[in-house]
Design an enzyme around this catalytic site. Structure first.
Site, PDB file in Angstrom:
ATOM      1  N   GLU A  51       4.236  -8.214 -64.429  1.00 21.77           N
ATOM      2  CA  GLU A  51       2.833  -8.426 -64.103  1.00 21.77           C
ATOM      3  C   GLU A  51       2.559  -9.916 -64.068  1.00 21.77           C
ATOM      4  OE1 GLU A  51       0.097  -6.662 -66.889  1.00 21.77           O
ATOM      5  OE2 GLU A  51      -1.574  -7.149 -65.575  1.00 21.77           O
ATOM      6  N   CYS A 239      -4.013  -5.518 -62.913  1.00 16.43           N
ATOM      7  CA  CYS A 239      -5.313  -5.930 -62.376  1.00 16.43           C
ATOM      8  C   CYS A 239      -5.190  -6.938 -61.237  1.00 16.43           C
ATOM      9  CB  CYS A 239      -6.177  -6.487 -63.494  1.00 16.43           C
ATOM     10  SG  CYS A 239      -6.527  -5.249 -64.747  1.00 16.43           S
ATOM     11  N   ASN A 372      -3.766   0.792 -59.068  1.00 18.02           N
ATOM     12  CA  ASN A 372      -3.293   0.502 -60.430  1.00 18.02           C
ATOM     13  C   ASN A 372      -4.019   1.401 -61.409  1.00 18.02           C
ATOM     14  OD1 ASN A 372      -2.303  -0.869 -62.776  1.00 18.02           O
ATOM     15  ND2 ASN A 372      -4.180  -2.061 -62.825  1.00 18.02           N
ATOM     16  N   GLU A 373      -5.018   0.837 -62.058  1.00 20.48           N
ATOM     17  CA  GLU A 373      -5.745   1.599 -63.070  1.00 20.48           C
ATOM     18  C   GLU A 373      -7.077   2.040 -62.495  1.00 20.48           C
ATOM     19  OE1 GLU A 373      -6.479  -0.792 -66.557  1.00 20.48           O
ATOM     20  OE2 GLU A 373      -4.726   0.063 -67.529  1.00 20.48           O
TER      21      GLU A 373
HETATM   22  O1  AHR Z   1      -1.133  -5.298 -68.737  1.00 17.53           O
HETATM   23  C1  AHR Z   1      -2.395  -5.864 -68.822  1.00 17.53           C
HETATM   24  C2  AHR Z   1      -3.426  -5.108 -68.028  1.00 17.53           C
HETATM   25  O2  AHR Z   1      -3.663  -3.899 -68.646  1.00 17.53           O
HETATM   26  C3  AHR Z   1      -3.058  -4.702 -66.638  1.00 17.53           C
HETATM   27  O3  AHR Z   1      -3.299  -5.686 -65.717  1.00 17.53           O
HETATM   28  C4  AHR Z   1      -3.917  -3.515 -66.367  1.00 17.53           C
HETATM   29  O4  AHR Z   1      -3.304  -2.604 -65.509  1.00 17.53           O
HETATM   30  C5  AHR Z   1      -4.193  -2.978 -67.731  1.00 17.53           C
HETATM   31  O5  AHR Z   1      -5.538  -2.876 -67.961  1.00 17.53           O
END
Ligand code: AHR
Length: 652
Positions: A51, A239, A372-373
């Site tokens: 990330e 993110c 992603n989330e």
């Molecule tokens: O890993 C940190 C963050 O955690 C990532 O960007 C996101 O996917 C999650 O909220």
């Protein structure tokens, strides 16, 4: 497996003393059904999640030492400072007329009536250079003066020097190589005029000549990843994929092609901890480490690529900006074009771009994560549009859907229902929670349905309390051990949990936003945390098939013992692999019926608060030994033990 509520049907009790150890009465029995191997584990189950957070890419895994190399940061001279020796006068201006690179038009003009004037670059919290390790400098240059290139260290010491002649009125690319005469963690680069005149500079680079597999990755960090033997690499982040708003989401097409033409993008993380006094305004993604480099890294690591693409939804914790459904098609097209970029023919379209970058052969791309989330109806209506298009184009790609940022609850359940309905191949689950959550949830997947989408534990880490605002949460052994306990549950349920990755992977000790992280680093050093070793031991001792294993407490006062276990069969080496976590504060003797004879043991253990800080001897790292089992073993307090036992000749 946690001890309570365990069916006792397949229990065999045969407690024998361990040769060479005082006999302690077993407080539990771990019965493994060697003759009844279960599901095949995903061969690439344990992976990593790269990330771009905490300076993981620029200033981290990407070995470039110059920050803001093309003067395209919003503050055009960020990272640069003026060098004005006594009596040297001159000017530094940022211009964009007659640029060297039309897509990245800004460059710097240095004018001076005498030698010695110029600019310097501070690197990413200092440039880490090592005595005797060669560096390669290059720049685009135009002008009348010659350029002196100096690498300077502590107390102004000259670590290396080079000279580049003047180039005249057109842009040229020039380069020189030099080797520092000393190691320095805080070196800086100086570019000064050799005489009176004017020069324009752009696309300035200082890289070690020796990078991981020659592909631009910082060697010690990439080696730390390689040692994890990752089965897959999820990239480029969480993110950052979504962006703070849609304007700075991760657009993969901007990250491929000639490096000087890639436009930087403000990181969504640059002000994430501003309220705690940790503001990193210089966190701009240069995109020098882009999608081509990620695919290349996967190949170099032997890991399956697992790209994550945005779905027209910016970070739902931030701006929550969403594109209109009628504007979704370009996002879907990005996914389809990525398939071409990674796997398409080398003579046309995006496959040709890949080939021109030096990789005519297709890359592997078995997975594609859609979002992603994400959560909510806005995601649920988008997912099928992507899944349908991806499946139509590349039916072999496994499509991964989101279950949002929470490990349970209404949104989580709604998303799972939708993902089932849409037949996602895998659902990405994230959990950041205190160590106690990981212990309490080690049986989470024992109860999951066995049909429908499989599970991708895409982001997880045990989060201890933050000691104070602005301070990182510790990467201590207590947290890592809780993760290990939980991971026995992932492995035991390897029929449905197919992929798992800790998060985040990398954190710069002087420029982090998130903690804990799997690996900490600074300009020269790398620290492998206790959690790193847990991941490493699971990945390198995975086995190939799940073996049914039942862990049962002997009734009595120890019925609260905190034991967790999984068992696998390694068909390649013909070994049974047992993983046992004793999260308790006392040693625990466990009967291992039928487990007699020579075995090898790998173990992590230590004090709950033990960490592996940068620059200090690691307190938690694996120890190994050979031993002879006699039907039981004593597992030390706060330990992860991995026992490997050869199968007998008569065993299946
Ligand atoms: O890993 C940190 C963050 O955690 C990532 O960007 C996101 O996917 C999650 O909220």
């Amino acid at each position: 497996m946690r001890l309570r509520n365990v069916p006792r049907s397949c229990l065999l009790v045969c407690a024998l003393p361990l040769v060479g150890q005082p006999t302690a009465p077993p407080i539990a029995t771990l019965a493994v059904e060697i003759a009844r191997p279960g599901a095949a584990l995903a061969p690439h189950m344990w992976g990593v999640f790269f990330e771009d957070i905490n300076f993981a890419a620029d200033g981290g895994l990407w070995a470039e030492l110059v920050k803001n190399r093309s003067f395209e940061f919003p503050q055009r001279l960020q990272g640069w400072f003026e060098i004005r020796p006594e009596q040297a006068r001159g000017t530094v201006t940022v211009r964009s007329d007659r640029p060297a690179v039309a897509k990245n038009p800004h460059y710097v003009r240095i004018q001076a009536p005498a030698e010695g004037f110029g600019i310097g670059n501070e690197g990413f919290r200092g440039m880490g250079v090592t005595q005797g390790v060669g560096l390669s400098f290059s720049t685009r240059i135009r002008g009348t003066a010659a350029l002196r290139v100096t690498l300077r260290g502590d107390q102004n010491r000259v670590l290396a020097e080079g000279r580049l002649g003047s180039s005249g009125s057109t842009w040229r690319t020039v380069a020189c190589a030099f080797t520092p005469n000393a190691t320095d963690a805080q070196a800086r680069l100086e570019l000064t005029l050799e005489g009176p005149g004017q020069i324009d500079l752009d696309a300035i680079s200082l890289m070690p000549t020796d990078t991981f597999k020659g592909h631009g990755f910082r060697k010690d960090l990439a080696q730390a990843l390689a040692d994890l033997k990752p089965g897959f690499l999820r990239f480029p982040g969480g993110c950052v994929v979504e962006g703070y708003d849609l304007s700075n989401r991760y657009a993969w097409k901007e990250t491929v092609g000639p490096r000087d033409e890639r436009r930087p993008n403000p990181s969504r993380w640059l002000d994430a901890l501003a309220s705690e006094g940790r503001f990193t305004p210089d966190y701009q993604q240069s995109n020098q480490l882009g999608f081509f480099e990620f695919f290349q890294l996967c190949e170099d690591l032997g890991a399956d690529p697992l790209p994550v693409l945005g779905v027209g939804l910016a970070c739902q914790f931030q701006s929550n900006e969403a594109c209109a459904m009628e504007d979704l098609q370009p996002y879907i097209q990005e996914a389809l074009d990525l398939i071409d970029f990674a796997t398409g023919p080398a003579d046309r379209g995006w496959g040709k771009v890949r080939a021109e970058m030096g990789h005519p052969a297709p890359f592997r791309m078995p997975y594609l994560a859609v979002g992603n989330e994400q959560w909510g109806p806005e995601y649920i209506e988008r997912f099928p549009r992507f899944a349908t298009a991806i499946r139509a184009k590349a039916p072999g790609i496994q499509v991964i859907g989101s279950s949002g940022p929470w490990s349970g609850g209404k949104d989580f359940d709604t998303l799972w229902t939708a993902m089932r309905q849409e037949k996602a191949d895998l659902v990405d689950e994230h959990y950041y929670a205190p160590p106690s959550w990981f212990l309490a949830n080690a049986q989470r997947y024992d109860r999951y349905p066995r049909t429908g989408p499989q599970v991708f534990a895409g982001e997880y880490a045990a989060h201890p309390e933050r000691p104070a605002p602005g301070q990182p949460r510790p990467n201590h052994w207590e947290a890592a051990l809780a993760e290990a306990a939980f991971m026995t549950g992932l492995e035991r349920n390897g029929d449905i949990v197919r992929l798992a990755s800790y998060a985040p992977l990398l954190g710069h000790a002087d420029a982090w936003q998130w903690s804990p992280n799997l690996i900490w680093f600074d300009s020269l050093r790398v620290a492998r945390t206790p959690s790193y070793w847990v991941q490493q031991l699971f990945a390198t001792n995975a086995g190939t098939r799940v073996l049914p294993a039942t862990l049962s407490l002997q009734p009595g006062p120890n019925a609260t013992a905190s034991l967790y276990a999984s068992a696998t069969l390694d068909e390649a080496t013909r070994e049974v692999v047992l993983k046992v976590v004793n999260a308790g504060v006392r040693p625990a003797t466990v009967a291992l019926p039928g487990m007699t004879g020579p075995a090898s043991l790998l173990r992590l253990s230590g004090e709950a608060a033990a960490t592996n800080p940068l620059g200090e001897a690691a307190k938690i790292s694996p120890v190994s030994e050979s031993l002879t089992l006699s039907g039981s073993h004593t597992f030390p307090a706060r330990s992860l033990s991995i026992l490997r036992m050869p199968l007998g000749r008569s065993q299946p």
